[in-house]
Every structure is written in structure tokens, then in C-alpha cells.
Write a protein that holds these residues in place. Sequence first.
Motif, mmCIF file in Angstrom:
data_model
loop_
_atom_site.group_PDB
_atom_site.id
_atom_site.type_symbol
_atom_site.label_atom_id
_atom_site.label_comp_id
_atom_site.label_asym_id
_atom_site.label_seq_id
_atom_site.Cartn_x
_atom_site.Cartn_y
_atom_site.Cartn_z
ATOM 1 N N TYR A 33 20.806 10.804 -0.736
ATOM 2 C CA TYR A 33 21.800 10.631 0.326
ATOM 3 C C TYR A 33 23.079 10.020 -0.249
ATOM 4 C CZ TYR A 33 24.254 8.716 4.308
ATOM 5 O OH TYR A 33 25.230 8.393 5.220
ATOM 6 N N GLU A 34 22.938 8.991 -1.084
ATOM 7 C CA GLU A 34 24.107 8.337 -1.665
ATOM 8 C C GLU A 34 24.891 9.303 -2.555
ATOM 9 O OE1 GLU A 34 27.043 5.783 -2.522
ATOM 10 O OE2 GLU A 34 25.525 5.537 -0.964
ATOM 11 N N LEU A 35 24.202 10.099 -3.343
ATOM 12 C CA LEU A 35 24.882 11.076 -4.197
ATOM 13 C C LEU A 35 25.622 12.121 -3.360
ATOM 14 C CD1 LEU A 35 22.233 11.632 -7.022
ATOM 15 C CD2 LEU A 35 24.442 10.474 -7.218
ATOM 16 N N GLU A 36 24.985 12.581 -2.303
ATOM 17 C CA GLU A 36 25.619 13.570 -1.426
ATOM 18 C C GLU A 36 26.833 12.963 -0.730
ATOM 19 O OE1 GLU A 36 26.262 17.177 0.710
ATOM 20 O OE2 GLU A 36 25.301 16.674 -1.178
ATOM 21 N N ASN A 37 26.722 11.716 -0.301
ATOM 22 C CA ASN A 37 27.831 11.048 0.357
ATOM 23 C C ASN A 37 29.001 10.858 -0.605
ATOM 24 O OD1 ASN A 37 29.300 8.404 1.432
ATOM 25 N ND2 ASN A 37 28.310 9.490 3.142
ATOM 26 N N ARG A 38 28.711 10.497 -1.850
ATOM 27 C CA ARG A 38 29.771 10.377 -2.861
ATOM 28 C C ARG A 38 30.471 11.715 -3.075
ATOM 29 N NH1 ARG A 38 27.117 7.126 -7.832
ATOM 30 N NH2 ARG A 38 26.613 5.231 -6.689
ATOM 31 N N ARG A 39 29.683 12.782 -3.129
ATOM 32 C CA ARG A 39 30.257 14.115 -3.329
ATOM 33 C C ARG A 39 31.168 14.497 -2.158
ATOM 34 N NH1 ARG A 39 29.751 19.038 -1.950
ATOM 35 N NH2 ARG A 39 27.966 18.794 -0.588
ATOM 36 N N LEU A 40 30.748 14.168 -0.955
ATOM 37 C CA LEU A 40 31.571 14.462 0.216
ATOM 38 C C LEU A 40 32.834 13.600 0.240
ATOM 39 C CD1 LEU A 40 28.777 14.879 2.917
ATOM 40 C CD2 LEU A 40 30.212 16.675 1.919
ATOM 41 N N CYS A 41 32.726 12.343 -0.170
ATOM 42 C CA CYS A 41 33.904 11.477 -0.245
ATOM 43 C C CYS A 41 34.868 11.978 -1.315
ATOM 44 C CB CYS A 41 33.495 10.033 -0.539
ATOM 45 S SG CYS A 41 32.770 9.194 0.883
ATOM 46 N N GLU A 42 34.325 12.454 -2.415
ATOM 47 C CA GLU A 42 35.154 13.036 -3.474
ATOM 48 C C GLU A 42 35.932 14.236 -2.922
ATOM 49 O OE1 GLU A 42 34.335 15.450 -7.610
ATOM 50 O OE2 GLU A 42 32.837 14.006 -6.926
ATOM 51 N N ARG A 43 35.248 15.062 -2.165
ATOM 52 C CA ARG A 43 35.908 16.213 -1.544
ATOM 53 C C ARG A 43 36.971 15.757 -0.544
ATOM 54 N NH1 ARG A 43 32.328 20.444 1.656
ATOM 55 N NH2 ARG A 43 32.623 18.921 3.295
ATOM 56 N N GLY A 44 36.680 14.675 0.195
ATOM 57 C CA GLY A 44 37.652 14.141 1.146
ATOM 58 C C GLY A 44 38.914 13.654 0.463
ATOM 59 N N VAL A 45 38.763 12.944 -0.656
ATOM 60 C CA VAL A 45 39.942 12.471 -1.403
ATOM 61 C C VAL A 45 40.751 13.663 -1.904
ATOM 62 C CG1 VAL A 45 40.707 11.244 -3.479
ATOM 63 C CG2 VAL A 45 38.920 10.256 -2.045
ATOM 64 N N ARG A 46 40.057 14.657 -2.419
ATOM 65 C CA ARG A 46 40.767 15.858 -2.896
ATOM 66 C C ARG A 46 41.510 16.553 -1.753
ATOM 67 N NH1 ARG A 46 36.274 17.143 -6.856
ATOM 68 N NH2 ARG A 46 37.284 16.754 -8.844
ATOM 69 N N THR A 47 40.872 16.646 -0.600
ATOM 70 C CA THR A 47 41.505 17.287 0.555
ATOM 71 C C THR A 47 42.754 16.533 0.983
ATOM 72 O OG1 THR A 47 39.363 18.118 1.302
ATOM 73 C CG2 THR A 47 41.130 18.057 2.934
ATOM 74 N N ILE A 48 42.650 15.209 1.058
ATOM 75 C CA ILE A 48 43.815 14.398 1.433
ATOM 76 C C ILE A 48 44.929 14.565 0.406
ATOM 77 C CG2 ILE A 48 44.646 12.027 1.739
ATOM 78 C CD1 ILE A 48 41.880 11.376 2.937
ATOM 79 N N ALA A 49 44.575 14.587 -0.870
ATOM 80 C CA ALA A 49 45.589 14.747 -1.923
ATOM 81 C C ALA A 49 46.305 16.084 -1.778
ATOM 82 C CB ALA A 49 44.942 14.626 -3.296
ATOM 83 N N TRP A 50 45.561 17.150 -1.541
ATOM 84 C CA TRP A 50 46.200 18.471 -1.401
ATOM 85 C C TRP A 50 47.052 18.545 -0.145
ATOM 86 C CZ3 TRP A 50 47.349 21.560 -5.022
ATOM 87 C CH2 TRP A 50 46.547 21.647 -6.166
#
Length: 181
Positions: A33-50
Motif C-alpha cells: 500500500y505504501e509503495l502504491e501510494n508513493r507511486r501515485l504521489c509521484e504521479r501527482g507531483v508530475r501532473t502538477i508540474a506539467w
Amino acid sequence: RLRFNHRRRMADPLTCAPMGIPSNTVAELKRTYELENRRLCERGVRTIAWICLLVLPPFVLVDATRFPEQFAALSSLRLVSFLVPIAALILMSTPIGKRFPRAIGVLFSIVGVLITTAMMARTGGHASPYFSGVGLSMLLAALLMPWPPIWTWLTCVALIATYVVGGYAFGLTGGLTNNLS
């Protein structure tokens, strides 16, 4: 005749796992769960950056037409605003970015509010049209980052504190309480 065995339905108080599920499975589920949540947060940061990279360039024209006397100063702040998302995208591809995406998301938002506050100082203080950028930073973080509610709450508190401290640092003391109400 079926008998109900109530002991098999009770939870193990040490792992909160139902009887019959090994505790190592629960630990593995938590880790997954923690790994999946980190991956989703990583995607969120990338989305905000774009989103930031796509939205920022047209606002250079707004700066030029609305505040021509401040265009040089605003352009340098826009350049920093453009470099921060690029830095976030680069950082997210490193092991540090993959390990701490939540912290990077919070830091990214704080830098955005600091830049917005600096722009407000140049364009009318608390009455500046750039004040809406503070709320947009909170909204982006709250809607696009898949983190627990406590992280959203802490991020919003950090952004408001950044606005208050930045406001005093840039000499914006007059209408501070009016904007926070």
C-alpha cells in the motif's frame, strides 16, 4: 449441523489481522500500500508540474499588458516559476524523488506560494490579482495529490504560513487579516 466458531472470527490484537491470516501477509500488504501510494504521489507531483508548465507561458502576456512597469521583475519571477516545475520533474526521476514524493509535493507548493507572494508585492499587495495563486496552490495540492487528509491539512497550513511569513518578508502587512478571512 453447522456450528459457529466465534474464536476464528476474532482479530489478532497485535496485527489487527483476522485469525488465519499470517502477520507477515499484513506487513506485506502495508508495504505494498505504501509503495502504491508513493507511486501515485509521484504521479501527482508530475501532473502538477506539467500543469504549471502549460499554464505559465500565457501569463507572461498578462504580466506585460497588465503591469508593463513591473514586467522585468515579473519576468524573472516567471522564469523561476518555470524552472521550479522542471526541477520537480527531474527530481521525481531520482531515487530521492521516488522515496519522498509527498515532501517534494509540499515543497513544490510552498515555493509556488512564495513566488506568488513576491509577485503580489510587485503588483498591488493584498489587492493584487495574483492573490488567487495562493488558493490555486492549495487546490492543486488537495485535488491532485492522493495522500491522506492529514497531508492535505498540513500542506494547507504550511501554505497559509508561507503566505503570512512571505507577506511580512515582502512588506505586505496591511490587508493580511482581510485575505485570511
